[in-house]
Write a protein that holds these residues in place. Structure first.
Motif, PDB file in Angstrom:
ATOM      1  N   UNK A 420      42.498  42.592  47.424  1.00  0.00           N
ATOM      2  CA  UNK A 420      42.556  42.133  46.027  1.00  0.00           C
ATOM      3  C   UNK A 420      43.987  42.108  45.512  1.00  0.00           C
ATOM      4  N   UNK A 421      44.777  43.127  45.869  1.00  0.00           N
ATOM      5  CA  UNK A 421      46.176  43.167  45.430  1.00  0.00           C
ATOM      6  C   UNK A 421      46.956  42.011  46.051  1.00  0.00           C
ATOM      7  N   UNK A 422      46.696  41.732  47.321  1.00  0.00           N
ATOM      8  CA  UNK A 422      47.396  40.640  48.000  1.00  0.00           C
ATOM      9  C   UNK A 422      47.086  39.281  47.367  1.00  0.00           C
ATOM     10  N   UNK A 423      45.822  39.070  47.017  1.00  0.00           N
ATOM     11  CA  UNK A 423      45.404  37.755  46.509  1.00  0.00           C
ATOM     12  C   UNK A 423      45.717  37.591  45.023  1.00  0.00           C
ATOM     13  N   UNK A 424      45.467  38.651  44.236  1.00  0.00           N
ATOM     14  CA  UNK A 424      45.555  38.503  42.781  1.00  0.00           C
ATOM     15  C   UNK A 424      46.673  39.311  42.136  1.00  0.00           C
ATOM     16  N   UNK A 425      47.399  40.105  42.916  1.00  0.00           N
ATOM     17  CA  UNK A 425      48.338  41.063  42.342  1.00  0.00           C
ATOM     18  C   UNK A 425      49.494  40.469  41.573  1.00  0.00           C
ATOM     19  N   UNK A 426      49.837  39.226  41.823  1.00  0.00           N
ATOM     20  CA  UNK A 426      50.980  38.626  41.137  1.00  0.00           C
ATOM     21  C   UNK A 426      50.643  38.167  39.719  1.00  0.00           C
ATOM     22  N   UNK A 427      49.373  38.140  39.386  1.00  0.00           N
ATOM     23  CA  UNK A 427      48.985  37.690  38.039  1.00  0.00           C
ATOM     24  C   UNK A 427      47.689  38.371  37.625  1.00  0.00           C
ATOM     25  N   UNK A 428      47.730  39.681  37.397  1.00  0.00           N
ATOM     26  CA  UNK A 428      46.530  40.417  37.008  1.00  0.00           C
ATOM     27  C   UNK A 428      45.938  39.949  35.673  1.00  0.00           C
ATOM     28  N   UNK A 429      46.770  39.627  34.641  1.00  0.00           N
ATOM     29  CA  UNK A 429      46.164  39.203  33.372  1.00  0.00           C
ATOM     30  C   UNK A 429      45.215  38.017  33.521  1.00  0.00           C
ATOM     31  N   UNK A 430      45.477  37.170  34.487  1.00  0.00           N
ATOM     32  CA  UNK A 430      44.596  36.008  34.696  1.00  0.00           C
ATOM     33  C   UNK A 430      43.397  36.343  35.564  1.00  0.00           C
ATOM     34  N   UNK A 431      43.381  37.527  36.132  1.00  0.00           N
ATOM     35  CA  UNK A 431      42.278  37.930  37.008  1.00  0.00           C
ATOM     36  C   UNK A 431      41.838  39.356  36.635  1.00  0.00           C
ATOM     37  N   UNK A 432      41.400  39.499  35.406  1.00  0.00           N
ATOM     38  CA  UNK A 432      41.058  40.822  34.883  1.00  0.00           C
ATOM     39  C   UNK A 432      39.900  41.459  35.647  1.00  0.00           C
ATOM     40  N   UNK A 433      38.930  40.662  36.060  1.00  0.00           N
ATOM     41  CA  UNK A 433      37.780  41.218  36.787  1.00  0.00           C
ATOM     42  C   UNK A 433      38.232  41.802  38.127  1.00  0.00           C
ATOM     43  N   UNK A 434      39.098  41.076  38.826  1.00  0.00           N
ATOM     44  CA  UNK A 434      39.611  41.571  40.110  1.00  0.00           C
ATOM     45  C   UNK A 434      40.382  42.871  39.919  1.00  0.00           C
ATOM     46  N   UNK A 435      41.128  42.976  38.832  1.00  0.00           N
ATOM     47  CA  UNK A 435      41.884  44.194  38.546  1.00  0.00           C
ATOM     48  C   UNK A 435      40.953  45.375  38.342  1.00  0.00           C
ATOM     49  N   UNK A 436      39.885  45.156  37.604  1.00  0.00           N
ATOM     50  CA  UNK A 436      38.943  46.249  37.338  1.00  0.00           C
ATOM     51  C   UNK A 436      38.183  46.651  38.607  1.00  0.00           C
ATOM     52  N   UNK A 437      37.857  45.680  39.437  1.00  0.00           N
ATOM     53  CA  UNK A 437      37.209  46.002  40.715  1.00  0.00           C
ATOM     54  C   UNK A 437      38.138  46.851  41.574  1.00  0.00           C
ATOM     55  N   UNK A 438      39.419  46.516  41.571  1.00  0.00           N
ATOM     56  CA  UNK A 438      40.401  47.296  42.331  1.00  0.00           C
ATOM     57  C   UNK A 438      40.435  48.735  41.854  1.00  0.00           C
ATOM     58  N   UNK A 439      40.422  48.940  40.538  1.00  0.00           N
ATOM     59  CA  UNK A 439      40.473  50.287  39.981  1.00  0.00           C
ATOM     60  C   UNK A 439      39.217  51.071  40.364  1.00  0.00           C
ATOM     61  N   UNK A 440      38.063  50.406  40.326  1.00  0.00           N
ATOM     62  CA  UNK A 440      36.819  51.063  40.723  1.00  0.00           C
ATOM     63  C   UNK A 440      36.894  51.535  42.171  1.00  0.00           C
ATOM     64  N   UNK A 441      37.430  50.681  43.050  1.00  0.00           N
ATOM     65  CA  UNK A 441      37.506  51.068  44.465  1.00  0.00           C
ATOM     66  C   UNK A 441      38.571  52.122  44.727  1.00  0.00           C
TER      67      UNK A 441
END
Length: 567
Positions: A420-441
């Protein structure tokens, strides 16, 4: 060995028949309930263990303080070079770890010379000196000096406390008892996180609320610049009295704790060793199980000294102990502890109070498992209970099943976070769901680590070495902990930059996979064995000449020959 004890043992064998000795040996090694329930059968040992693990609390508190201090604006205003420079930040963290490596390595012969009890007391004093230097630091020199001094003591305490707990315990509860050390460490981390979170609100969460941020952008927002956004008030340090008062309690209280009976045997203080063992087991010195346990300790010590690498089985013990510590550190938990606010900020949380709050939540995960309800209290309960399953299951389920399940869970969680960090890490504000999933894991990763490699990493090395090699062996395995911990603390800041993507998570996932394979194919099961019975677990069979000598030792002490030959 006291002549009267030998005579009493021989007489009782003659009265009860030839098989009584064998049954008493079984009784001495496996008496009482197993695991968590057995902890409360001997409250004297439980009390000593809980008190001794204040050393783990000191270690955990100091670990946790660092990550939160590094995120505080008040710290940045006081030490801007450390706050802004990733290399200096890495060395600030790693100075204690490097010093702890040296302390744990040097503590082996010192511990053998002065004993486990005195060693704990001396290192508490050293720790308090280091803590005072850090708390009162007015320049980076004092700050780094305090880290180095405290590190010496922390390294030594992580060497001696698990060994002391293992040597006063009995086989049926040893895993649960030593895992209390990890519970104390995680509780210390928890306390430091929430003290840091609370003190960050003293005078407001910002050092200078009247001055807007002018620093570099993070997730599209400016950050604090410690050179320009200077505060109008002083530095708010986490409350140091917590760790200092705990240190004083441990140091003074250890004056009244018993010596390790195994160390007393090493010092030829045999009568005192017998009386101490009697006190620890809450039974008379003449009790048959106490006498047999005592004689087993004496018999092991009489055997010739063999170097840790002189034979394949003994090298396997050292290999298992060192690998356990390498995996424990390189599966990622300490990088998250040291740089949690940075990590959570990268995953889209506010780099100030919110990341400190998430860090506090993460600290609670280090202690437990809770109710699956997504409220603010859910992650607190989840982490507050996560080490407790190990205390309950270690001596009933065993070490290997927990290690394997924990490593598998860590591997899956870290691989997902890295992706998730590799795919979405450069723009977390645009991928808020992915950020929250990362925190859960990240939280789920810590649950898996907290019930497995975190406590068992202290249990295994403390129980696998024979008496005459135990202090040296644990000294080497503990120094391995700090050497790898040092590298993790030093290299992590550079690997947590946005340009690195999810690389660091993939590395930790790789170590988790190696840990899983090692637990499956290399590690023996040690649950339920006495410290004197580990030879069988590692296939450490004596030569015919050594076997004859050990038979003579057993006969001289009045032990059944198979007491040590089958161990």
């Amino acid at each position: 060995m006291p002549r009267s004890l030998h005579l009493n043992l021989t007489d009782s064998k003659q009265e009860d028949g030839n098989d009584s000795g064998d049954s008493d040996l079984v009784l001495a090694g496996s008496e009482g309930r197993v695991g968590f329930r057995g902890l409360f059968e001997n409250r004297f040992i439980l009390g000593i263990s809980l008190f001794s693990t204040l050393g783990g609390f000191l270690f955990g508190y100091d670990q946790g303080v660092v990550s939160n201090v590094l995120a505080m604006e008040s710290f940045g205003a006081k030490f801007p070079a450390i706050y802004t420079n990733a290399t200096l930040k890495g060395w600030f963290v790693s100075t204690l770890l490097l010093s702890a490596w040296f302390g744990s390595l040097a503590n082996g012969p010192v511990c053998d010379k002065i004993g486990r009890k005195r060693d704990i007391i001396c290192n508490v004093v050293i720790f308090l000196v280091g803590s005072a230097l850090q708390t009162g630091a007015t320049s980076p020199i004092y700050l780094f000096a305090g880290r180095a001094v405290a590190g010496l003591a922390i390294g030594a305490l992580t060497h001696v406390v698990p060994m002391y707990l293992a040597e006063i315990s009995i086989a049926n509860i040893r895993g649960s008892l030593v895992s209390l050390q990890q519970l104390a460490i995680t509780f210390g981390i928890l306390v430091s996180y929430w003290i840091a979170y609370g003190t960050s609100h003293i005078g407001g969460t910002r050092c200078a609320p009247e001055i807007p941020y002018t620093g570099a952008l993070l997730n599209g927002k400016p950050t604090f610049d410690p050179y320009n956004d200077v505060p109008s008030s002083g530095l708010h340090w986490p409350i140091s009295s917590v760790v200092e008062s705990s240190g004083w309690c441990l140091g003074v209280g250890m004056l009244f704790m018993p010596y390790s009976p195994r160390w007393l045997v090493e010092q030829d203080r045999e009568e005192e060793a017998l009386q101490t063992l009697s006190r620890l087991r809450q039974k008379p010195a003449g009790d048959r199980s106490v006498r047999f346990e005592y004689l087993s300790i004496v018999a092991e010590w009489i055997n010739n000294y063999l170097a840790l690498i002189s034979s394949r089985p003994k090298f396997k013990r050292l290999n298992v102990g060192c690998l356990t510590m390498v995996y424990q550190q390189n599966m990622g938990v300490n990088a998250i502890i040291y740089y949690a606010p940075t990590i959570f900020a990268q995953l889209g949380l506010d780099p100030n109070t919110t990341s400190l709050f998430a860090t506090g939540v993460y600290g609670i995960v280090n202690v437990g498992q809770g109710i699956w309800k997504f409220t603010h209290m859910f992650p607190k309960l989840l982490q507050m209970l996560a080490t407790l399953p190990a205390i309950v299951l270690l001596d009933s389920v065993g070490r290997r099943p927990l290690l394997m399940s924990g490593a598998a869970g860590c591997f899956v969680c870290l691989a997902i976070v890295g992706s998730l960090v590799t795919v979405y890490g450069k723009d977390w504000p645009a991928h808020a769901i992915a950020a929250r999933i990362s925190i859960v894991f990240v939280f789920l990763y810590d649950v898996n680590f907290a019930y497995s490699w975190a406590p068992i990493g202290w249990v295994l090395p403390s129980e696998i070495f024979p008496l005459h090699l135990r202090s040296t062996g644990i000294s080497i395995t503990t120094s391995t902990t700090w050497a790898t911990n040092f590298l993790v603390g030093l290299l992590s800041p550079a690997m947590l930059t946005p340009s690195a993507g999810g690389t660091i998570y993939y590395i930790f996932a790789g170590f988790s996979l190696l840990a899983l394979l090692s637990a499956m194919f290399l590690y023996p099961e040690t649950k339920g064995r006495t410290l004197e019975e580990m030879d069988a677990a590692f296939g450490d069979n004596s030569t015919d000449r050594e076997r004859e000598r050990m038979e003579g030792i057993c006969r001289e002490l009045g032990l059944p020959v198979k007491a040590l030959l089958t161990a």
